[in-house]
Scaffold this active site. Structure first.
Site, short mmCIF file in Angstrom:
data_model
loop_
_atom_site.label_atom_id
_atom_site.label_comp_id
_atom_site.label_asym_id
_atom_site.label_seq_id
_atom_site.Cartn_x
_atom_site.Cartn_y
_atom_site.Cartn_z
N TYR A 50 -1.10 1.48 -3.51
CA TYR A 50 0.29 1.84 -3.77
C TYR A 50 0.48 2.55 -5.11
O TYR A 50 1.49 3.21 -5.32
CB TYR A 50 1.18 0.59 -3.76
CG TYR A 50 1.18 -0.20 -2.48
CD1 TYR A 50 0.63 0.29 -1.31
CD2 TYR A 50 1.74 -1.48 -2.45
CE1 TYR A 50 0.63 -0.46 -0.15
CE2 TYR A 50 1.75 -2.22 -1.28
CZ TYR A 50 1.19 -1.71 -0.13
OH TYR A 50 1.19 -2.46 1.02
N LYS A 75 -4.36 -5.66 -3.16
CA LYS A 75 -5.30 -5.38 -2.08
C LYS A 75 -6.34 -4.36 -2.51
O LYS A 75 -6.04 -3.43 -3.26
CB LYS A 75 -4.54 -4.84 -0.85
CG LYS A 75 -3.35 -5.68 -0.44
CD LYS A 75 -2.61 -5.06 0.73
CE LYS A 75 -1.25 -5.69 0.92
NZ LYS A 75 -0.28 -5.24 -0.10
N HIS A 108 -7.74 -4.28 2.27
CA HIS A 108 -6.55 -3.62 2.80
C HIS A 108 -6.72 -3.16 4.24
O HIS A 108 -5.83 -3.36 5.07
CB HIS A 108 -6.17 -2.43 1.90
CG HIS A 108 -4.73 -2.08 1.95
ND1 HIS A 108 -4.07 -1.46 0.92
CD2 HIS A 108 -3.79 -2.27 2.91
CE1 HIS A 108 -2.80 -1.28 1.23
NE2 HIS A 108 -2.62 -1.76 2.45
#
Length: 275
Positions: A50, A75, A108
């Site tokens: 992210y 993650k 992830h």
């Protein structure tokens, strides 16, 4: 906010409701997470992918909240499955977050075409043993991926974070999770807002004087899913948390579950063919 917790098989527990930060920029993450913490959220879900761990970390540090009140998930990014890269990336995540450990660290994506998720899982297990990570889990793992890491390492992930919502209930994965004692975490729990356009959900929401999002999030809670709806708006955060003072009937629960469209209902990639 008195949030319910679910027990994990490693003896820890996880808040059942949290804040997702997918697609929240690093610049905006501090303000968004600060607003959530002020409203009573204590479970924050981020990821290396992210690109906002530093912003999340600034919010955590400046909140003044005791560390033991916070539950932070991040993650492992897809390029970092190789064990030494996994370690370096975790250390970088800890630095950005301003933490000496994360509460939950996940792989992830399994990336089955690369066939390296078992090695990545062994790395995560070692991070728990070293105290860098409290609990380790996986994300987007299909039943055969989950079965394989358990069979080859003897260590069961505490959670499997997968796409789940009324249009894609993902029952095969939820059943595999249950078989192993793994808690299901639901990403995209309101199908990226599509529940607000579903007539059956809108009808139930009108009957209960709730919003379609609240009805759907309540459905998840009663099914035993961990949820972390993503929003940058404090009023939506507040609304998403106002789901603890009502219940859906068995008939209402079934109405939402019957909206399942199988794989056609996905909003995201198929893990068997992603990466």
């Amino acid at each position: 906010m008195d949030l319910p917790h679910l027990s994990l098989h490693d003896g820890t527990s996880i808040p059942q409701l949290g804040l997702g930060t997918y697609k929240v920029s690093d610049q905006d993450a501090q303000q968004v997470v600060t607003a959530a913490l002020e409203l009573g959220y204590r479970h924050i879900d981020t990821a290396q992918m992210y690109g906002n761990e530093a912003g999340v970390g600034r919010a955590l540090r400046e909140s003044g909240l005791p560390r033991e009140e916070l539950y932070v998930t991040t993650k492992l990014d897809n390029p970092n499955h190789e064990p030494s890269r996994a370690r370096r990336s975790l250390e970088e995540s800890l630095t950005k977050l301003g933490l000496d450990r994360v509460d939950l660290f996940l792989i992830h994506w399994p990336l089955p075409s690369r066939d390296d998720y078992v090695a990545a899982w062994r790395a995560l297990v070692s991070f728990v043993e070293e105290g860098l990570v409290t609990s380790a889990g996986v994300s987007n793992f299909q039943p055969d991926h989950l079965d394989r890491v358990v069979a080859e390492t003897g260590v069961v992930p505490v959670v499997n974070q997968v796409e789940v919502h009324p249009f894609f209930t993902n029952e095969a994965v939820r059943a595999a999770n249950a078989r192993h004692g793994v808690v299901t975490e639901a990403w995209s729990p309101i199908a990226r807002g599509a529940v607000s356009r579903s007539e059956p959900i809108v009808e139930i929401a009108d009957q209960l004087r709730r919003t379609p999002a609240q009805v759907t999030l309540r459905w998840h809670l009663q099914r035993g899913d961990v949820i972390f709806p993503k929003t940058t708006r404090p009023e939506r955060m507040r609304e998403n948390a106002e789901i603890l003072d009502f219940e859906l009937t068995s008939e209402q629960m079934a109405t939402l579950s019957d909206l399942d469209r199988g794989p056609e209902g996905r909003t995201g990639p198929d893990p068997d063919h992603f990466g």
